[in-house]
Design an enzyme around this catalytic site. Structure first.
Site, PDB file in Angstrom:
ATOM      1  N   ARG A 161       0.885  -1.233   0.073  1.00 35.03           N
ATOM      2  CA  ARG A 161      -0.066   0.086   0.127  1.00 35.03           C
ATOM      3  C   ARG A 161       1.030   1.207   0.131  1.00 35.03           C
ATOM      4  NH1 ARG A 161      -4.925   1.333   4.205  1.00 35.03           N
ATOM      5  NH2 ARG A 161      -3.416   1.119   5.701  1.00 35.03           N
ATOM      6  N   ASP A 450      -4.150   3.530  14.118  1.00 35.90           N
ATOM      7  CA  ASP A 450      -3.296   3.959  13.039  1.00 35.90           C
ATOM      8  C   ASP A 450      -3.524   5.375  12.790  1.00 35.90           C
ATOM      9  OD1 ASP A 450      -5.485   3.590  11.592  1.00 35.90           O
ATOM     10  OD2 ASP A 450      -4.593   2.230  10.315  1.00 35.90           O
TER      11      ASP A 450
END
EC number: 2.3.3.9
Length: 554
Positions: A161, A450
């Site tokens: 990613r 996160d």
């Protein structure tokens, strides 16, 4: 050629080679201008939404949605079975744990689970280089050796990613044909370095160059990625269609363009992912000034079973299977604690419920953030899938989701508590402090946090202030209240860290959290000022530290 403006870090010689940088430069020459145009289009659409225009399914692309014949390319080699995917940053230790985890896929995350220090950016690419070649090893400062013990052919398939379109890489300077110099695109940098070094090696090993595409807001952004894939494959002589991409549907505009996104990427698309946390943040941010119709209560009450989130996930599964794409579920934030059996039992029960619902709804796989969660998630998907690799053939013709269903935010309830306000301040502060020290995925109070979950916390604070919310206990939520809690939490946490002899950056984190939650302007992403102020621009940091001494931010 792109110029390196950052310092020499581990991996520089292997990753930032002249050939790799030339490839990254060619990507910028071809696509940087379109990236800027699309970012301007984001601003225009966000302004429309803020001024009262709700998102809608596009009339201009209705023929694409109504055409029953087209399909996406689907799974590439090694992506047929994705029932459990583990997510995590690309530092060597975490990468080795992921490769040994038994998951089918490793989402190698250069985005929200990685703090983009220059050492992390280059080092993450070096980790991936070694992982692709089966030569990754790591020895901790304490002398503990970490090795990949799973045979290379049975390690999880890597899906990388890159960072989103909105971010830049200030340690690389790009000069366009007109002679204008600017920071490089983080997306093109991350993609370009990984593709250049690893695409052919991945194909030779029986898999391929696979990517998760984050934070897309339109099918035009998907078209840009598709053109990049075509360009990159042609550049190295690789057959077009070798690349596979899975798009995270994690913004409210993208939820209205799922089929169009699949269509634009159809020659390279494997599926869509329900990026639940960024999706919630996107809703808060998009409708921040639109009043209580779009207001949330405590973060703990925004679950996957509230009606608007059910509409989102049901639409995603139905859309994917209609077009031959995988539907991948999101990450439950609950994580086990090996020192607390009771907490672990609660976490496993929560995760089991979440994955049971996803498998029953037709998802083909799901995410976990910790290796200990894999057996629990796997059991739920095994119970539904059996020997089948996926559920793509299971059409959801029973799903009929409207725009009103996707925008039914009030159905989640709007109760705000004193504890919820303090929790948002504390969680965001602790996450940002860890991020500034170079850690992008952090266990806090039994949850894996996160950048996306920190965004929810800080944007909820701003939403409650804007809407003049009063908590269930009768406390008005305003700037003074949040600033006071922030000062208390900063003092408590920094004192505890110093008493333990640990270095900390709570003062910096508090300054940043105050800026991104309480200042007049609301930054679209907290990572943009965080990156500029604290990870890159030393001169600006020194100026801010001098100002802080004269007039403390908190």
């Amino acid at each position: 050629m792109i110029e390196i403006t950052g310092p020499r870090v581990d991996g520089t010689e292997d990753i930032l080679t002249p050939e790799a940088l030339a490839f990254v430069d060619h990507l910028h020459q071809a696509f940087a201008a379109r990236r800027q145009e699309l970012l301007l289009e984001r601003q225009r659409r966000r302004s429309e939404a803020g001024n009262g225009r709700d998102p809608r399914f596009l009339s201009a692309t209705e023929t694409i949605r109504e055409d029953p014949h087209w399909r996406v390319a689907g799974a590439g080699p090694g992506l047929e079975d994705r029932r459990v995917e583990i997510t995590g940053p690309t530092d060597p230790k975490m990468a080795i744990n992921a490769l040994n985890s038994g998951a089918r896929v490793w989402l190698a995350d250069q985005e929200d689970a990685t703090s983009p220090t220059w050492a992390n950016v280059v080092g993450g690419q070096r980790t991936l280089y070694d992982a692709v070649r089966g030569q990754l090893a790591f020895t901790s400062p304490e002398g503990k050796d970490y090795r990949v013990t799973t045979p290379h052919e049975h390690t999880p398939t890597i899906v990388m990613r890159p960072r989103g379109w909105h971010l830049v890489e200030k340690h690389l300077a790009f000069t366009d044909r007109a002679g204008r110099t600017a920071p490089a695109s983080a997306s093109l940098t991350d993609f370009g370095l990984y593709f250049w070094h690893n695409a052919e090696e991945l194909v030779a090993s029986g898999r391929g160059p696979y990517f998760y595409l984050p934070k897309l807001e339109s099918h035009l952004e998907a078209r840009l990625w598709n053109d990049i894939f075509v360009f990159a494959q042609q550049r190295i002589g690789m057959p077009v269609g070798t690349v596979r991409a899975t798009v995270l549907i994690e913004t409210i505009p993208a939820a209205f363009e799922m089929e169009e996104i699949l269509y634009e990427l159809r020659d390279h698309c494997a599926g869509l992912n329900a990026g639940r946390w960024d999706y919630i943040f996107s809703i808060i941010k998009t409708f921040l000034g639109r009043g209580k119709r779009f207001a949330f209560g405590d973060r703990s009450g925004i679950t996957m079973t509230v009606p608007f989130m059910r509409a989102y996930t049901e639409l995603l599964v139905a859309t994917c299977h209609k077009r031959g794409a995988h539907a991948i579920g999101g990450m439950s934030a609950f994580i086990p604690n090996r020192r607390d059996a009771e907490a672990t039992e609660r976490a496993l029960a929560q995760v089991a419920d979440d994955k049971r619902r996803e498998a029953g709804d037709g998802f083909d796989g799901t995410w976990v953030a910790h290796p200990d969660l894999i057996p629990t998630a796997l059991a739920e998907f095994d119970a539904v899938l059996g020997d089948r690799p996926n559920q793509v053939g299971r059409l959801r013709d029973d799903v009929h989701v409207t725009a009103a269903d996707l925008l039914d935010i009030t159905s989640a309830g709007g109760t705000v508590t004193d504890a919820g306000v303090r929790s948002n301040v504390s969680v965001a502060l602790r996450y940002i402090e860890a991020w500034l020290r170079g850690t992008g995925a952090v266990a806090i109070d039994g949850l894996m946090e996160d950048a996306a979950t920190a965004e929810i916390s800080r944007s909820l604070l701003r939403q409650w202030i804007e809407n003049r919310v009063v908590t269930a206990e009768g406390t008005p939520v305003d700037r003074a209240l949040v600033a006071g809690i922030l000062a208390e939490e900063c003092m408590r946490l920094s004192s505890a860290a110093r008493a333990a002899g640990a270095a900390d950056r709570f003062d910096d984190a508090a300054e940043l959290l105050a800026e991104v939650s309480l200042a007049e302007e609301f930054p679209t992403f907290l990572t943009i000022p965080a990156y500029t102020w604290f990870l890159v621009d030393e001169a600006e940091r020194e100026d801010r530290e001098e100002l802080r001494e004269l007039a403390p931010a908190v």
